[in-house]
Scaffold this active site. Structure first.
Site, PDB file in Angstrom:
ATOM      1  N   ASP A 535       0.860  -1.184   0.000  1.00 42.90           N
ATOM      2  CA  ASP A 535       0.000   0.000   0.000  1.00 42.90           C
ATOM      3  C   ASP A 535       0.901   1.239   0.000  1.00 42.90           C
ATOM      4  O   ASP A 535       2.127   1.133   0.126  1.00 42.90           O
ATOM      5  CB  ASP A 535      -0.880  -0.040   1.252  1.00 42.90           C
ATOM      6  N   ASP A 610      -9.090   3.866  -1.931  1.00 37.52           N
ATOM      7  CA  ASP A 610      -9.934   4.210  -0.781  1.00 37.52           C
ATOM      8  C   ASP A 610     -11.277   4.783  -1.217  1.00 37.52           C
ATOM      9  O   ASP A 610     -11.518   5.984  -1.179  1.00 37.52           O
ATOM     10  CB  ASP A 610      -9.196   5.211   0.121  1.00 37.52           C
TER      11      ASP A 610
END
Length: 935
Positions: A535, A610
């Protein structure tokens, strides 16, 4: 969450910025602050280049400098405004691809050329000169009367086939190439000055330069509180492409936008610049986490592609001469005999590097996929288990929590293969470690999953906590592997651990070292069933400009501005290599990345970042993944349920139903959201979620087969309808439904409170069968489908055979030896065809021809299985348990003949109301030849 005591004075200065960032990002209530990210007007090079208007180009080709060898054409271009010379190289590549490179003839220093993305130096084919005069040259591109015309004044390239122009370069005169130069208002290198004074060309250039207006942002620019020094000055490049006859263009992910790209005349261009944009807005061209500079253009006659190989910040403008015309306006054009041909014009602008563009000439969509795969490689072949269901949240609290969630799936009879751990599993955000209290015995936890044939993914991010007691940090620092700031010290920024260093993954030695850290004796507590999630690898820098790294940070000789969009690509590359090495090269890796570039498909999966628990975010997941598939990245998914906020029960169920039919199927949620394991919403909703997860598991043989094809050919797994129906304009802008392979059509329910959906079933000669009811529908129609909460409109194409495994167990590995059911959907106008692919599901042994690959066909009332790979060797314990034939007639008897010559009669049932024939317990091994004859 954050160690706010570390870092001393540096922290006290940064704390307000950091806390503000955290407050916004953790609240989950605000949309993205667009003010944190540049518009084109705030990006000096974009504003400068976009100010150039179409018209007279200053560039002309110096035909007297032309050299033509068997493999390439070179000639010089000159900018008549400043007398700077450029070098044009033109190559004809194998597979109907043309490559055009433009660089400075004599740059002050080398300009960045992207390495490692191409899988090899592309093989060339001969170019031949057809004609030449003072106005230009014509070269043959070989196949089907294809040729390229190089016009001299102004410089322009036209690629023709017969009398048709397929694509034109610089037809609008927007080629721009800002040459590297010495800054005149600072003390320059006296040796360089001496050299300039003795070279007449340089003297002329210097004279012209001094007349040039020095604009804001050429040598440095400021965004908010961040200053970006540019010691090499302005270095932007730009080129325009015209696409006659084209109204539809696609690609250039990642954007939260429609599948068909929009015109940008009235707003910002599409931006390609990997950024950490939490809770991103929809339907705008803002940059997101990844950047693949590939665009496809399509009409009913042809598909072409443009691959702009540049890793710097890039903006893409799109304009169209039909933009804004209503359907009535287009009809009026037709009635009045308007001769205006539709045309789309595209302009690429990058901050640095060179122009290196691959023009893929199709002509079919599948040709484009093959052409692009020949350049950057195909989708990695994932372990079969990675195609099953993944359960994640930020964060499962501790080992007991993991064990409880794992047991919950068994208790509620919902299968899953992977449980995930986010950043809280580490010891103070030190990656490759475990929290000594919450995850004190990780091997015990992992062994508990092994015992159930399940796996885990743990996050390993590329920001490294600056801590002298941390082995990883000490090693990277002592080896000099950190990215440097412009003054030569290690670059430090703020991320989850507080003060962090950023390893220079552009270095092969750094990547090799990183890969070695995944060895079982280095990554303590890891086991063979632990996989990896990268990430924050845009890279994310909380206190950096636009939440990323300063462009004047240094990767050896190169500025970060040159390599920015490659960073995540390299992180995933190094991690995947680490997982392969730890097994001695035996096991296939699984690595999820957030940031990506062209070629990232070779290393694993991506997700759409996200997102939020909103209906529009559910809808946008479809075009976002379709766009990625078009540019090679098939292994795509979105956080099921939405990362931020809390979904309504209806939204959560509908998201599971959509996610189950997308390539990467993972539920994920923010730490501030209420828990949302599938059984927490009442028995009725648990049953709905259980049902759709089980549907995913029954279809794993088909998914696996599609990924094998993607790995072999580059064809997308999840694909827009126009890929299979390229001549049907009704499919060109559809992005609320999609195909898996060519044989399953899915139209998820993505509207709140929906009581029905309208699905377009393509193909005038096609028939489509509802996979739940077996009802038959003709193609080339808009079909209204009433829906309830249990409905997922999915259709199987008539003329196809799809294998399923109907005995769903707690994980895919538990189903390895289970039997198959074949679903044969008939179309009276064609043979029904399908395949069955079987291997061990997790090693690279398929590369050694250890697999079964069989063709399945039904013609003239005979269903047969034949070996597609006679040179391959593999055995399976699985057998054929059932055959379901849709659109069948009732036979008088059914005979099975196996490879050994034995014949037997099969039991069958026939449902006359639905024309469904079911053959029970034929019992033959899935890996052998057999025929079934209906009489």
């Amino acid at each position: 969450m954050f160690n706010l005591r570390a870092g001393g004075q540096g922290l006290s200065r940064m704390a307000p910025v950091l806390l503000l960032w955290l407050a916004v990002s953790l609240s989950g209530t605000l949309a993205v602050d667009r003010g944190n990210f540049k518009t084109c007007d705030q990006s000096a090079f974009c504003k400068r280049q976009r100010a150039l208007k179409p018209g007279e180009s200053p560039y002309r080709a110096l035909l007297e400098t032309m050299e033509l060898t068997n493999t390439r054409l070179t000639l010089q271009l000159i900018n008549d405004n400043n007398k700077v010379h450029l070098l044009l190289e033109l190559y004809r590549l194998q597979g109907n691809i043309t490559r055009v490179k433009i660089n400075e003839l004599k740059p002050l220093k080398p300009r960045y050329e992207v390495p490692d993305v191409l899988i090899r130096e592309p093989p060339t084919e001969p170019l031949s000169l057809l004609s030449q005069d003072e106005n230009g040259v014509v070269l043959s591109l070989g196949a089907e009367s294809q040729r390229v015309i190089v016009s001299a004044r102004p410089f322009r390239l036209d690629i023709m086939e017969g009398r048709d122009v397929l694509m034109s370069l610089n037809s609008r005169g927007l080629l721009a190439f800002e040459h590297l130069r010495m800054r005149k208002d600072t003390q320059a290198d006296p040796e360089a000055e001496k050299k300039e004074d003795t070279d007449p060309a340089n003297q002329a250039e210097t004279a012209k330069e001094e007349e040039e207006k020095v604009e804001d942002g050429m040598w440095e620019e400021t965004f908010k509180s961040h200053s970006d020094g540019k010691p090499n000055g302005p270095s932007a490049i730009s080129l325009d492409f015209s696409l006659p006859g084209v109204e539809h263009v696609y690609g250039i992910p990642e954007h939260a936008d429609t599948l068909r790209l929009k015109t940008t005349d009235s707003g910002d261009p599409y931006r390609l610049y990997n950024l950490d944009v939490f809770q991103y807005e929809l339907y705008n061209p803002m940059a997101l986490y990844g950047a693949v500079p590939v665009m496809l253009a399509h009409n009913a006659h042809r598909t072409t592609g443009i691959f702009w190989l540049n890793a710097a910040e890039t903006w893409v403008d799109i304009s169209s001469n039909t933009a804004g015309k209503t359907v009535f306006g287009k009809m009026l054009d037709y009635v009045q005999g308007s001769s205006e041909t539709p045309q789309t014009d595209v302009r690429w602008i990058s901050e640095s590097g060179i122009i290196d563009v691959f023009i893929m000439l199709g002509p079919t969509p599948k040709d484009i996929f093959s052409q692009y795969a020949s350049l950057t490689g195909t989708q990695s072949f994932p372990p079969l288990s990675a195609l099953a269901y993944h359960q994640c949240r930020w964060n499962y609290n501790d080992q007991e929590d993991v064990q409880t969630v794992d047991a919950g799936f068994d208790e509620h009879d919902i299968p899953y293969d992977f449980i995930w751990l986010d950043i809280e599993h580490t010891d103070g955000k030190r990656y490759f470690t475990w929290d000594p209290h919450k995850f004190a015995t990780p091997k015990e936890m992992l062994q508990g999953l092994v015992d159930k044939k399940r796996k885990m993914v743990a996050i390993v991010d590329p920001h490294i906590k600056v801590d002298s007691n941390y082995k990883i940090h000490n090693e990277i620092r002592s080896r000099g592997y950190y990215i440097k700031n412009k003054d030569g010290g290690d670059y430090e920024g703020w991320c989850w651990p507080g003060s962090a260093g950023y390893p220079d993954f552009t270095r092969a030695d750094m990547r090799a070292w990183w890969a070695s850290m995944f060895a079982y004796d280095q990554y303590e507590g890891s086991m063979e069933n632990l996989y990896t999630w990268n990430d924050m690898n845009e890279p994310s820098v909380f206190n950096g400009p636009e939440v990323t790294m300063h462009k004047d940070a240094m990767h050896g000789a190169w500025e970060h501005r040159d390599v920015h969009n490659l960073y995540g690509f390299y992180v995933q590359m190094a991690t995947a290599e680490g997982l392969i090495q730890r097994s001695g090269g035996v096991e296939r890796p699984f690595v999820l990345t957030r940031a990506f570039f062209a070629g990232s498909q070779r290393y694993g999966a991506v997700w759409t970042g996200d997102n939020a628990a909103e209906w529009d975010h559910l809808k946008i997941s479809i075009p976002m993944c379709l766009s990625l598939g078009l540019v090679g990245i098939s292994f795509c998914g979105a956080d099921v349920g939405g990362f931020f906020k809390s979904p309504s029960t209806e939204l959560l169920v509908r998201w599971y139903q959509t996610g189950a039919y997308q390539p990467f199927f993972r539920a994920h949620a923010h730490l501030d959201t209420p828990r949302r394991e599938p059984w927490l919403f009442g028995p009725e909703n648990t049953a709905l979620i259980r049902e759709v997860v089980r549907q995913r598991y029954t279809l794993l043989p088909y998914w696996y087969q599609q990924f094998y094809h993607a790995h072999q050919t580059g064809q997308p797994v999840m694909r827009p309808l126009w890929v299979e129906y390229p001549q049907d304009p009704a499919t060109f802008a559809l992005d609320d439904e999609f195909l898996i392979g060519r044989d399953l059509l899915v139209h998820p329910v993505t509207e709140e409170g929906a009581r029905g959906v309208t699905a377009y079933l393509p193909g005038k000669d096609e028939v489509w069968f509802d996979v739940h009811t077996f009802q038959k529908h003709n193609g080339a129609q808009n079909l209204y489908i009433p829906v309830t909460m249990s409905s997922i409109p999915v259709f199987q194409r008539g003329g196809s055979i799809i294998p399923r495994k109907l005995r769903v167990r707690r994980s895919s590995t538990c189903m390895e030896h289970d039997p198959y059911t074949l679903y044969v959907a008939l179309n009276p106008q064609r043979t029904a065809e399908g395949e069955l692919y079987i291997d061990d599901g997790h090693t690279f042994n398929y590369e050694k021809k250890e697999f079964i690959h069989r063709s399945l066909s039904f013609a003239k009332n005979i269903l047969s299985s034949a070996n597609l790979a006679p040179e391959a060797q593999f055995s399976t314990r699985s057998w054929i348990e059932r055959i379901v034939i849709l659109g069948a007639s009732k036979p008088s008897k059914v005979t099975l003949k196996t490879a050994g010559g034995q014949e037997s009669q099969l039991e069958f049932e026939f449902d006359a109301s639905m024309s469904v024939l079911t053959l029970r317990k034929p019992g033959m091994n899935a890996g052998v030849d057999w025929t079934v004859t209906l009489q």
